[in-house]
Design a protein around this motif. Structure first.
Motif, PDB file in Angstrom:
ATOM      1  N   HIS A  28       5.178  28.592 -20.485  1.00  0.00           N
ATOM      2  CA  HIS A  28       3.940  29.350 -20.667  1.00  0.00           C
ATOM      3  C   HIS A  28       2.912  28.822 -19.683  1.00  0.00           C
ATOM      4  CE1 HIS A  28       1.791  26.086 -22.897  1.00  0.00           C
ATOM      5  NE2 HIS A  28       3.013  25.758 -23.268  1.00  0.00           N
ATOM      6  N   PHE A  29       1.825  29.583 -19.491  1.00  0.00           N
ATOM      7  CA  PHE A  29       0.871  29.193 -18.468  1.00  0.00           C
ATOM      8  C   PHE A  29      -0.508  29.764 -18.749  1.00  0.00           C
ATOM      9  CE2 PHE A  29       2.259  33.353 -17.101  1.00  0.00           C
ATOM     10  CZ  PHE A  29       1.195  33.905 -16.382  1.00  0.00           C
ATOM     11  N   VAL A  86      -1.729  26.707 -14.347  1.00  0.00           N
ATOM     12  CA  VAL A  86      -1.101  25.590 -15.043  1.00  0.00           C
ATOM     13  C   VAL A  86       0.070  26.143 -15.841  1.00  0.00           C
ATOM     14  CG1 VAL A  86      -1.399  23.741 -16.725  1.00  0.00           C
ATOM     15  CG2 VAL A  86      -3.291  24.349 -15.199  1.00  0.00           C
ATOM     16  N   THR A  87       1.278  25.728 -15.492  1.00  0.00           N
ATOM     17  CA  THR A  87       2.490  26.175 -16.175  1.00  0.00           C
ATOM     18  C   THR A  87       3.088  24.999 -16.933  1.00  0.00           C
ATOM     19  OG1 THR A  87       2.941  27.757 -14.396  1.00  0.00           O
ATOM     20  CG2 THR A  87       4.761  27.227 -15.881  1.00  0.00           C
ATOM     21  N   HIS A 103       9.963  18.299 -24.584  1.00  0.00           N
ATOM     22  CA  HIS A 103       9.140  17.360 -23.840  1.00  0.00           C
ATOM     23  C   HIS A 103       8.585  18.071 -22.611  1.00  0.00           C
ATOM     24  CE1 HIS A 103       7.506  13.541 -22.705  1.00  0.00           C
ATOM     25  NE2 HIS A 103       8.188  13.503 -21.557  1.00  0.00           N
ATOM     26  N   PRO A 104       7.597  18.966 -22.818  1.00  0.00           N
ATOM     27  CA  PRO A 104       7.097  19.783 -21.716  1.00  0.00           C
ATOM     28  C   PRO A 104       6.310  18.988 -20.682  1.00  0.00           C
ATOM     29  CG  PRO A 104       5.757  20.114 -23.677  1.00  0.00           C
ATOM     30  CD  PRO A 104       6.936  19.284 -24.101  1.00  0.00           C
ATOM     31  N   HIS A 105       6.374  19.464 -19.440  1.00  0.00           N
ATOM     32  CA  HIS A 105       5.646  18.870 -18.323  1.00  0.00           C
ATOM     33  C   HIS A 105       4.668  19.895 -17.768  1.00  0.00           C
ATOM     34  CE1 HIS A 105       8.375  15.272 -17.778  1.00  0.00           C
ATOM     35  NE2 HIS A 105       9.050  16.024 -18.641  1.00  0.00           N
ATOM     36  N   VAL A 106       3.776  19.442 -16.908  1.00  0.00           N
ATOM     37  CA  VAL A 106       2.672  20.284 -16.437  1.00  0.00           C
ATOM     38  C   VAL A 106       2.803  20.543 -14.936  1.00  0.00           C
ATOM     39  CG1 VAL A 106       0.170  20.485 -16.221  1.00  0.00           C
ATOM     40  CG2 VAL A 106       1.165  19.398 -18.255  1.00  0.00           C
ATOM     41  N   LEU A 132       6.552  38.475 -27.661  1.00  0.00           N
ATOM     42  CA  LEU A 132       5.620  37.430 -28.068  1.00  0.00           C
ATOM     43  C   LEU A 132       4.268  37.625 -27.370  1.00  0.00           C
ATOM     44  CD1 LEU A 132       6.128  35.035 -30.034  1.00  0.00           C
ATOM     45  CD2 LEU A 132       6.289  33.571 -28.033  1.00  0.00           C
ATOM     46  N   PRO A 133       3.611  38.749 -27.615  1.00  0.00           N
ATOM     47  CA  PRO A 133       2.425  39.100 -26.835  1.00  0.00           C
ATOM     48  C   PRO A 133       1.262  38.129 -26.968  1.00  0.00           C
ATOM     49  CG  PRO A 133       2.670  40.560 -28.728  1.00  0.00           C
ATOM     50  CD  PRO A 133       3.932  39.768 -28.634  1.00  0.00           C
ATOM     51  N   GLN A 134       1.210  37.349 -28.051  1.00  0.00           N
ATOM     52  CA  GLN A 134       0.094  36.417 -28.216  1.00  0.00           C
ATOM     53  C   GLN A 134       0.193  35.206 -27.302  1.00  0.00           C
ATOM     54  OE1 GLN A 134       2.595  36.785 -30.336  1.00  0.00           O
ATOM     55  NE2 GLN A 134       2.977  34.964 -31.604  1.00  0.00           N
ATOM     56  N   VAL A 135       1.334  35.039 -26.631  1.00  0.00           N
ATOM     57  CA  VAL A 135       1.551  33.893 -25.747  1.00  0.00           C
ATOM     58  C   VAL A 135       1.551  34.368 -24.295  1.00  0.00           C
ATOM     59  CG1 VAL A 135       3.216  32.130 -25.019  1.00  0.00           C
ATOM     60  CG2 VAL A 135       2.821  32.556 -27.449  1.00  0.00           C
ATOM     61  N   LYS A 136       0.859  33.629 -23.443  1.00  0.00           N
ATOM     62  CA  LYS A 136       0.880  33.921 -22.004  1.00  0.00           C
ATOM     63  C   LYS A 136       2.102  33.196 -21.426  1.00  0.00           C
ATOM     64  CE  LYS A 136      -2.215  34.067 -17.962  1.00  0.00           C
ATOM     65  NZ  LYS A 136      -2.382  35.544 -17.937  1.00  0.00           N
ATOM     66  N   HIS A 137       3.248  33.831 -21.540  1.00  0.00           N
ATOM     67  CA  HIS A 137       4.501  33.176 -21.168  1.00  0.00           C
ATOM     68  C   HIS A 137       4.983  33.635 -19.806  1.00  0.00           C
ATOM     69  CE1 HIS A 137       6.617  36.867 -22.257  1.00  0.00           C
ATOM     70  NE2 HIS A 137       5.968  36.863 -23.415  1.00  0.00           N
ATOM     71  N   VAL A 138       5.989  32.950 -19.277  1.00  0.00           N
ATOM     72  CA  VAL A 138       6.462  33.226 -17.923  1.00  0.00           C
ATOM     73  C   VAL A 138       7.480  34.361 -17.875  1.00  0.00           C
ATOM     74  CG1 VAL A 138       6.036  30.846 -17.211  1.00  0.00           C
ATOM     75  CG2 VAL A 138       8.314  31.489 -18.024  1.00  0.00           C
ATOM     76  N   GLY A 139       7.816  34.946 -19.008  1.00  0.00           N
ATOM     77  CA  GLY A 139       8.772  36.050 -19.040  1.00  0.00           C
ATOM     78  C   GLY A 139       8.125  37.344 -18.578  1.00  0.00           C
ATOM     79  N   LEU A 140       7.971  37.512 -17.268  1.00  0.00           N
ATOM     80  CA  LEU A 140       7.217  38.618 -16.700  1.00  0.00           C
ATOM     81  C   LEU A 140       8.084  39.761 -16.180  1.00  0.00           C
ATOM     82  CD1 LEU A 140       4.564  36.536 -14.700  1.00  0.00           C
ATOM     83  CD2 LEU A 140       4.243  37.733 -16.884  1.00  0.00           C
TER      84      LEU A 140
END
Length: 264
Positions: A28-29, A86-87, A103-106, A132-140
């Protein structure tokens, strides 16, 4: 190694670091416009989004102060204004066992920013609902596929309409309308809770309501919003034209530019 424009946890990122993001595409980003004075409108809201979405996607807690530091490092020596993205993702995520990744990284990337506001937008309506529209995710994929179809048809982007017949949002932007009484109308639909949308809702009279495509085309004006475009008038939805200099739009553009930015 890739250039200094992209860092992972504050360090130069390698191709191997990026392979899981490219091949698995889970993360997400948020994207933030950094103005010429180095400030960011809605910085607190952007950090809250990252923290909230990290719990949803990774079931992990994100250190917002650490994100601030990584962004500060990435902006050193950069020309302003710019857009910093920021992803948040886990380089160890695997397609077969995504639940094991916690263990997410930035990842921080920087690109140039255009002038505000950009040219008016012509949108083609498309039946589509983001996952999952409430999340700004990378699945574009779906959103960009719809954008490409709209562009091949002579438009600039796609305006999404749900299977229930109600307008929701654009490819990478929130949409709003000005009704015949001059009130701003935001669609009551599953949409990304945009930072620019939240800031604008503090600046003008507005309401939230379900909006059919026919109702949208009967509005007095329409506009798109996100951090990169601010308040961008819609010149058309399908074959319905809208005025791009409506006084409410001009007031919103002025109000948005007057919002004080926050410093990192």
């Amino acid at each position: 190694m890739l250039g200094a424009m992209v860092t992972l946890d504050g360090k130069h990122v390698s191709v191997d670091d990026l392979l899981p993001l490219a091949l698995t595409n889970v993360g997400h980003f948020t994207s933030m416009r950094v103005d010429s004075d180095g400030s960011i409108r809605g910085l607190t809201l952007h950090l809250e989004r990252l923290t909230r979405d990290c719990k949803i996607v990774w079931h992990a807690t994100l250190n917002a102060d650490r994100v601030r530091e990584y962004v500060r490092q990435a902006l050193e020596g950069q020309s302003l204004p710019c857009v910093v993205r920021v992803t948040v993702y886990d380089p160890k995520v695997e397609m077969g066992h995504p639940a094991d990744a916690n263990h997410p990284h930035v990842l921080v990337s920087v690109r140039g920013a255009g002038a505000l506001p950009p040219a008016p937008l012509r949108a083609q309506s498309e039946v589509y609902e983001r996952e999952l529209p409430q999340v700004k995710h990378v699945g574009l994929f779906g959103a960009l596929h719809a954008r490409g179809a709209a562009q091949r048809a002579g438009f600039d982007d796609a305006l999404f309409v749900g299977r229930d017949g109600f307008v929701s949002e654009g490819g990478t932007w929130n949409v709003a309308f000005v009704d015949q009484e001059g009130t701003v109308v935001w669609p009551a639909a599953p949409v990304l809770p945009g930072v620019t949308m939240a800031l604008l809702q503090q600046q003008a009279d507005h309401r939230t309501a379900t909006v059919t495509l026919a109702q949208a085309k009967g509005m007095a004006a329409a506009f798109a919003t996100n951090t990169s475009i601010g308040v961008r008038p819609l010149a058309a939805i399908d074959d319905t034209e809208f005025p791009v200099d409506h006084p409410v739009l001009r007031r919103l553009q002025k109000a948005y530019l007057s919002i004080a930015g926050e410093t990192l």
